[in-house]
Scaffold this active site. Sequence first.
Site, PDB file in Angstrom:
ATOM      1  N   ARG A  69      61.328  55.596  34.441  1.00  0.00           N
ATOM      2  CA  ARG A  69      61.645  56.977  33.626  1.00  0.00           C
ATOM      3  C   ARG A  69      60.815  56.709  32.434  1.00  0.00           C
ATOM      4  NH1 ARG A  69      62.158  58.545  28.178  1.00  0.00           N
ATOM      5  NH2 ARG A  69      63.715  56.899  27.949  1.00  0.00           N
ATOM      6  N   HIS A  97      65.116  47.909  21.862  1.00  0.00           N
ATOM      7  CA  HIS A  97      63.878  48.582  22.651  1.00  0.00           C
ATOM      8  C   HIS A  97      62.545  48.241  21.943  1.00  0.00           C
ATOM      9  CE1 HIS A  97      62.139  51.938  25.449  1.00  0.00           C
ATOM     10  NE2 HIS A  97      61.260  51.735  24.474  1.00  0.00           N
ATOM     11  N   ASN A 114      55.921  49.688  26.492  1.00  0.00           N
ATOM     12  CA  ASN A 114      57.127  48.801  26.544  1.00  0.00           C
ATOM     13  C   ASN A 114      56.888  47.369  26.524  1.00  0.00           C
ATOM     14  OD1 ASN A 114      59.250  51.020  26.181  1.00  0.00           O
ATOM     15  ND2 ASN A 114      58.200  51.335  28.186  1.00  0.00           N
ATOM     16  N   CYS A 126      54.690  56.103  23.632  1.00  0.00           N
ATOM     17  CA  CYS A 126      54.995  57.310  23.056  1.00  0.00           C
ATOM     18  C   CYS A 126      53.742  58.268  22.971  1.00  0.00           C
ATOM     19  CB  CYS A 126      55.497  57.012  21.663  1.00  0.00           C
ATOM     20  SG  CYS A 126      55.723  58.489  20.876  1.00  0.00           S
TER      21      CYS A 126
END
Length: 313
Positions: free
Chosen positions: A12, A203, A245, A236
């Site tokens: 995702r 996160h 990430n 992002c």
Amino acid sequence: MTRIHFNEVVTRDGFQNEPHFVPTEDKVALIDGLSHCGFAKIEVTSFTSSKAIPMLKDAEAVMGQIERVPGVEYTVLAPNVRGAERALACRAEEWNLVMSTSETHNLANLRMGREQSFAGLREVVAQAQGHAAVNVSLSTCFGCPMEGEVAESEVLRWAGRFADLGVRGLTICDTTGMAHPRQAAAMARALQTRFAELQITFHFHNTRGMGLANVLASVDEGIHRFDASLGGLGGCPYAPGASGNICSEDTIHMLQAMGFDTGIDLQRLLTLARHLPQLVGHEVPSQVAKAGRINDLHPAPPYVQALRQGITP
């Protein structure tokens, strides 16, 4: 031994910014492989408009074809009531809802103010009752690339508003990699003091090289749940230079080397990570997939034995 739980987000959060479509069957195969690695959760896909995120236009097909392994929770992003209806039809066990603690970032990312976002997500929370657990991911909790510092009190205020709605969990997101270890530790203490009854997940991004340090600082303060992405994919689109990430295999390798129980079969995970560049068509940030685990030893060169024999005790 402390157990650390991981939510794998590659299909995702990791895939959503990739320029080339990953075929449905490849997504399903990857998720099935991850399901047998020992993850607590896998964020499978997003029920967002296919025009907004073409990479995830096959959300229903993927959810319908994956193997549901006992012990793994399959979660999806449900951005609104329509997305929630699709998530319900696909039997997602958890719905992940997203908004930003920064007004400017929320406008850039979701094209609406925070109050409007909250009103819409409140409807989704109500819709989930009796059908799925709800987790809310709060973006830019450690800083906004357009506004700068986001006050800890503001993060706690929004967290409290969602806690009052009865959500199960909160994910506190370092959306653009602005967090540092002392900030992460302070946030961990504040959240656990205020919301001890909630499932708290952190996160982190590794944009400025502090991702793993932030994980350690959080673990030291009692945070035991983290999002991570295979290969370190993700980023992002509304923050220039915000790379991916934290890398699942790098983070898990570090924690296992330190004696933490992650429940993850790292060797199986590394096999998937080493195939990822072929899947997406480019190199990925993963380090352990390239260098191997610290206990993956190599034979000494042949001349070393001859040197040994020539050494006088």
